[in-house]
Design a protein around this motif. Structure first.
Motif, PDB file in Angstrom:
ATOM      1  N   VAL A   1       0.941  -1.383  -0.281  1.00  0.00           N
ATOM      2  CA  VAL A   1       0.151   0.184  -0.112  1.00  0.00           C
ATOM      3  C   VAL A   1       0.768   1.340  -0.359  1.00  0.00           C
ATOM      4  CG1 VAL A   1      -1.474   1.114   0.889  1.00  0.00           C
ATOM      5  CG2 VAL A   1      -2.288  -0.763   0.975  1.00  0.00           C
ATOM      6  N   ILE A   2       0.080   2.273  -0.874  1.00  0.00           N
ATOM      7  CA  ILE A   2       1.266   3.971  -0.873  1.00  0.00           C
ATOM      8  C   ILE A   2       0.337   4.911  -0.860  1.00  0.00           C
ATOM      9  CG2 ILE A   2       2.735   4.549  -2.747  1.00  0.00           C
ATOM     10  CD1 ILE A   2       3.725   2.154  -3.877  1.00  0.00           C
ATOM     11  N   ASN A   3       0.087   5.201   0.561  1.00  0.00           N
ATOM     12  CA  ASN A   3      -0.407   6.641   0.412  1.00  0.00           C
ATOM     13  C   ASN A   3       0.013   7.647  -0.054  1.00  0.00           C
ATOM     14  OD1 ASN A   3      -3.080   5.911   2.092  1.00  0.00           O
ATOM     15  ND2 ASN A   3      -1.347   4.786   3.201  1.00  0.00           N
ATOM     16  N   TYR A   4      -0.556   8.761  -0.650  1.00  0.00           N
ATOM     17  CA  TYR A   4      -0.124   9.892  -1.366  1.00  0.00           C
ATOM     18  C   TYR A   4      -0.948  10.870  -0.916  1.00  0.00           C
ATOM     19  CZ  TYR A   4       1.924   7.103  -4.971  1.00  0.00           C
ATOM     20  OH  TYR A   4       2.576   6.220  -5.830  1.00  0.00           O
ATOM     21  N   ASN A   5      -1.888  10.673   0.474  1.00  0.00           N
ATOM     22  CA  ASN A   5      -2.811  11.607   0.811  1.00  0.00           C
ATOM     23  C   ASN A   5      -1.990  13.172   1.171  1.00  0.00           C
ATOM     24  OD1 ASN A   5      -4.571  11.499   1.299  1.00  0.00           O
ATOM     25  ND2 ASN A   5      -4.942   9.913   3.003  1.00  0.00           N
ATOM     26  N   ASN A   6      -0.395  13.228   2.194  1.00  0.00           N
ATOM     27  CA  ASN A   6       0.492  13.648   2.063  1.00  0.00           C
ATOM     28  C   ASN A   6       1.731  13.719   0.989  1.00  0.00           C
ATOM     29  OD1 ASN A   6      -1.020  13.988   4.477  1.00  0.00           O
ATOM     30  ND2 ASN A   6       0.584  12.385   5.481  1.00  0.00           N
ATOM     31  N   GLU A   7       1.564  13.536  -0.058  1.00  0.00           N
ATOM     32  CA  GLU A   7       2.607  13.598  -1.146  1.00  0.00           C
ATOM     33  C   GLU A   7       1.623  15.225  -1.610  1.00  0.00           C
ATOM     34  OE1 GLU A   7       5.071  13.529  -3.282  1.00  0.00           O
ATOM     35  OE2 GLU A   7       4.855  11.863  -1.690  1.00  0.00           O
ATOM     36  N   ASN A   8       3.546  15.810  -1.274  1.00  0.00           N
ATOM     37  CA  ASN A   8       3.136  17.709  -2.029  1.00  0.00           C
ATOM     38  C   ASN A   8       3.039  17.662  -3.703  1.00  0.00           C
ATOM     39  OD1 ASN A   8       2.618  20.023  -1.425  1.00  0.00           O
ATOM     40  ND2 ASN A   8       5.584  20.284  -1.995  1.00  0.00           N
ATOM     41  N   ASN A   9       3.357  16.658  -4.429  1.00  0.00           N
ATOM     42  CA  ASN A   9       3.477  16.734  -5.683  1.00  0.00           C
ATOM     43  C   ASN A   9       2.604  15.332  -6.495  1.00  0.00           C
ATOM     44  OD1 ASN A   9       3.052  17.749  -8.109  1.00  0.00           O
ATOM     45  ND2 ASN A   9       5.094  17.440  -8.420  1.00  0.00           N
ATOM     46  N   PRO A  10       1.310  14.841  -5.933  1.00  0.00           N
ATOM     47  CA  PRO A  10       1.034  13.906  -6.433  1.00  0.00           C
ATOM     48  C   PRO A  10       0.960  13.211  -8.246  1.00  0.00           C
ATOM     49  CG  PRO A  10      -1.061  14.820  -5.686  1.00  0.00           C
ATOM     50  CD  PRO A  10       0.224  15.700  -4.905  1.00  0.00           C
ATOM     51  N   PRO A  11       0.919  12.232  -8.337  1.00  0.00           N
ATOM     52  CA  PRO A  11       0.270  11.720  -9.979  1.00  0.00           C
ATOM     53  C   PRO A  11      -0.702  12.311 -10.051  1.00  0.00           C
ATOM     54  CG  PRO A  11       1.472   9.809  -8.732  1.00  0.00           C
ATOM     55  CD  PRO A  11       1.139  11.368  -7.301  1.00  0.00           C
ATOM     56  N   ILE A  12      -1.628  13.304 -11.061  1.00  0.00           N
ATOM     57  CA  ILE A  12      -3.189  12.841 -11.736  1.00  0.00           C
ATOM     58  C   ILE A  12      -3.133  12.897 -13.072  1.00  0.00           C
ATOM     59  CG2 ILE A  12      -3.091  15.366 -10.410  1.00  0.00           C
ATOM     60  CD1 ILE A  12      -2.217  17.052 -13.367  1.00  0.00           C
ATOM     61  N   LEU A  13      -4.538  12.725 -12.669  1.00  0.00           N
ATOM     62  CA  LEU A  13      -5.061  11.804 -14.721  1.00  0.00           C
ATOM     63  C   LEU A  13      -5.605  12.748 -14.884  1.00  0.00           C
ATOM     64  CD1 LEU A  13      -7.529   9.086 -13.672  1.00  0.00           C
ATOM     65  CD2 LEU A  13      -5.573   8.990 -13.958  1.00  0.00           C
ATOM     66  N   HIS A  14      -5.250  12.649 -16.361  1.00  0.00           N
ATOM     67  CA  HIS A  14      -5.533  13.600 -17.853  1.00  0.00           C
ATOM     68  C   HIS A  14      -6.459  12.587 -18.935  1.00  0.00           C
ATOM     69  CE1 HIS A  14      -2.656  15.668 -16.441  1.00  0.00           C
ATOM     70  NE2 HIS A  14      -3.514  16.884 -16.527  1.00  0.00           N
ATOM     71  N   ARG A  15      -7.363  13.197 -19.956  1.00  0.00           N
ATOM     72  CA  ARG A  15      -7.641  12.404 -20.596  1.00  0.00           C
ATOM     73  C   ARG A  15      -8.647  10.802 -19.660  1.00  0.00           C
ATOM     74  NH1 ARG A  15      -2.720  12.583 -23.252  1.00  0.00           N
ATOM     75  NH2 ARG A  15      -3.568  14.058 -25.388  1.00  0.00           N
ATOM     76  N   LYS A  16      -9.441  11.657 -18.979  1.00  0.00           N
ATOM     77  CA  LYS A  16     -10.078  10.358 -18.189  1.00  0.00           C
ATOM     78  C   LYS A  16     -11.643   9.542 -19.125  1.00  0.00           C
ATOM     79  CE  LYS A  16     -11.795  13.510 -14.484  1.00  0.00           C
ATOM     80  NZ  LYS A  16     -12.723  13.948 -13.843  1.00  0.00           N
ATOM     81  N   GLU A  17     -12.068  10.087 -20.151  1.00  0.00           N
ATOM     82  CA  GLU A  17     -12.466   9.330 -20.739  1.00  0.00           C
ATOM     83  C   GLU A  17     -12.254   8.660 -21.730  1.00  0.00           C
ATOM     84  OE1 GLU A  17     -10.135  11.859 -23.923  1.00  0.00           O
ATOM     85  OE2 GLU A  17     -11.803  12.164 -21.888  1.00  0.00           O
TER      86      GLU A  17
END
Length: 609
Positions: free
Chosen positions: A99-115
């Motif tokens: 398990v990897i938590n990104y809750n406190n991550e300052n620069n988390p990965p984000i999504l594009h092209r959600k469709e």
């Protein structure tokens, strides 16, 4: 399933569901049921290895290793680019998970092209797809280095002065979008020193006759009204802010110029269009702003448009969207005259005449080779007959030529009179003129197939006579036009035609020529161009045109110094994708590496400059 991992990996690589990256496949939880049954079982067995794994949004299938990751994006539907909160990586072979938590991550990965993660029937699919389309048009997704992590993405948006309101992109200004906004429509009226583009186009198209009356609905400061009155037309106007006391007057031509794009209330916008139409006796001119890529203009989202820094509203239409809107309100075809400019006719016959005139090529009468005395004696009398044949490709019928009585008094018939003309000209040149007029009519009829092709009764008497004389009957002409449309689908034929031409430049995937040469090109190329201009219109100032033969696409190019410089620089392009009628603009005005037009002499006949 582990033993069949190679098979699973191959199935995943071929999946039409989900987003593909080189070594992985990402699928939204809602789309899992649409996967191949083998993938479904593979995922279900994996999930059983880990307890309490119900808070995930995407499943990532690793295509190189026997691993599956469960990714949690809690605001996937509401955030245009949600950040990753948690990832559970399951090593199926070792039956362990991490398990990897990104809750406190300052620069988390984000999504594009959600469709791409969901199936097409997903409730937000169209909204996601539209956002991706806009971001692609603005070039935001061109460099993947700047979009994968939140900080880099936010910096990219800041650099372009962009913000998100829901799944809409808007330029950022200081106004708080949550505050009440009072639109100041009157500020949208601009000061000009010449006739507006829509009214000028109507003049150039010959829609004004000596007794035509003109009314400008939403006239702003009233310059169009003033100039048209100076030109001798009965001219009036009304404006809610600047001329509210002026009466509304029924007129032959009514202009609704750049009004429906500054009204933020959808019902009022429709009301303005309907009121202008009710005042129209013959022709309504409708103009509105069309969507362009202008990242320097400050605005923010509001309703179905934007608020400018001057606190005015602007609705930027797609060109096809504007046409559809006008037609849905007025139940009449809107005929494009230019970008964002349409003419709507009351009388269908006059509308058909105008449509046909747009594809009426310019033709010169044959030269007089060796004048004989009889021709010299009657040249003044015969000139109207020469002009008529040049214009129509046939001899006039009874009542079509005002000089009919004089000509028949001297020669008994038009046919006998024309024999004198044939004695001093090349007959084959007259045959070419007749064939050119046949091609013009075929072009008009072929393009009319995209709307409601008129029946023979809806055509003007002169056009009916053209068709009868040049084709025999209307059905034959329509059949030939339809055959031409079918041929147009074969881009290999377009390519061969372009390669065989002696004018213009052929490239690997396209053909470039001066727009002045369009009338002299083969009819199939004119039809190709007509598919773009009949709906979108041509770019203002365009002087070159590019025909693509690898994909159905047309580009108009504006080269301002074409006639003056040896290697003029390209200023602007407008490209129309004929598959979905999407329009793309590109401006090179500030580009030091703007393309130059080389060998320009190849693009135009010498006697055309």
């Amino acid at each position: 399933m582990i033993n069949n991992f190679e098979k699973i990996s191959n199935i995943a690589r071929q999946s039409v569901i989900g987003k593909h990256l080189p070594n992985s496949l990402y699928v939204h939880i809602s789309a899992l049921i649409y996967l191949d049954i083998s993938l479904q079982k593979y995922e279900q067995q994996t999930r059983e290895l880990v307890k309490n794994i119900d808070d995930f949004t995407l499943v990532k299938f690793n295509l190189e290793k026997v691993k599956i990751s469960y990714l949690y994006y809690p605001d996937f539907d509401t955030n245009p680019h949600p950040a990753l909160i948690k990832s559970i990586v399951v090593n199926i072979q070792d039956q362990v998970s991490k398990v990897i938590n990104y809750n406190n991550e300052n620069n988390p990965p984000i999504l594009h092209r959600k469709e791409t993660f969901v199936n097409i029937n997903y409730i937000h699919y169209e909204k996601f797809k539209h956002l991706t389309h806009i971001e692609e048009k603005l070039g935001l997704l061109d460099n993947t280095r700047y979009i994968g992590l939140r900080k880099e993405w936010e910096q990219l948006l800041t650099d372009h002065s962009l913000i998100f309101i829901d799944h809409n992109l808007a330029c950022h200004i200081n106004n708080n979008p949550q505050e009440f906004i009072k639109i100041e429509r009157h500020k949208a009226a601009i000061h000009r020193n010449r006739l507006s583009r829509p009214v000028n186009l109507a003049l150039e198209a010959g829609l004004f006759s000596e007794k035509t009356t003109f009314f400008d609905y939403g006239c702003g400061h009233g310059l169009d009204v003033k100039i048209m009155a100076e030109k001798g037309y009965e001219s009036n106007g009304w404006d809610l802010f600047y001329h509210p006391d002026n009466p509304l007057k029924d007129s032959d031509i009514v202009n609704l110029g750049y009004i429906i794009n500054v009204i933020e209330n959808v019902a009022e916008r429709r009301e303005a269009l309907v009121k202008a139409w009710l005042l129209t006796k013959e022709i309504l001119i409708v103009a509105a702003q069309v969507l362009i890529d202008d990242r320097q203009r400050g605005f923010m989202a509001y309703g179905d448009g934007i608020i400018t820094e001057r606190n005015t509203f602007q609705k930027y239409y797609e060109q096809e969207e504007l046409k559809t809107y006008i037609e849905s309100v007025l139940n009449k075809e809107a005929i494009p005259a230019g970008l964002g400019i349409y003419f709507i006719f009351r009388d269908e016959e006059k509308a058909n005449n105008f449509r046909a005139s747009r594809f009426h090529s310019k033709v010169k009468a044959p030269r007089i080779l060796l004048p004989i005395k009889k021709f010299d004696d009657y040249q003044v009398l015969l000139n109207p007959l020469i002009n008529f044949y040049t214009e129509r490709g046939r001899l006039p019928q009874k009542g079509e030529l005002s000089q009919e009585a004089e000509i028949k008094a001297e020669f008994r018939s038009f046919k006998q009179a024309f024999k004198i003309i044939l004695q001093v000209t090349n007959e084959s040149e007259w045959d070419q003129i007749a064939d050119q007029r046949r091609q013009d009519i075929l072009l008009y009829l072929a393009l009319s197939r995209f709307g409601n092709r008129p029946n023979i009764r809806q055509l003007s008497p002169i056009l009916k006579m053209d068709i009868k004389n040049l084709f025999g009957n209307y059905q034959a002409a329509c059949f030939l036009a339809d055959e031409m449309l079918i041929t147009l689908r074969n881009l290999e034929i377009i390519k061969k035609i372009c390669q065989d031409l002696t004018i213009g430049k052929v490239f690997e995937k396209s053909y470039l020529v001066h727009l002045d040469m369009l009338d002299s090109l083969p009819t199939l190329l004119r039809l190709y161009e007509g598919c773009a201009s009949r709906t979108i219109g041509r770019m203002e100032g365009a002087n070159l045109i590019r025909f693509y033969f690898n994909i159905p696409r047309i580009s108009y190019l504006y080269v301002p110094d074409f006639n003056r410089k040896k290697e003029p620089v390209l200023r602007t392009t407008m490209t129309i994708d004929l598959q979905d009628l999407r329009v793309q603009y590109r401006n090179f005005i500030d580009d030091t590496n703007a393309p130059k037009i080389k060998d320009k002499h190849l693009l135009i006949f010498a006697d055309n400059g």
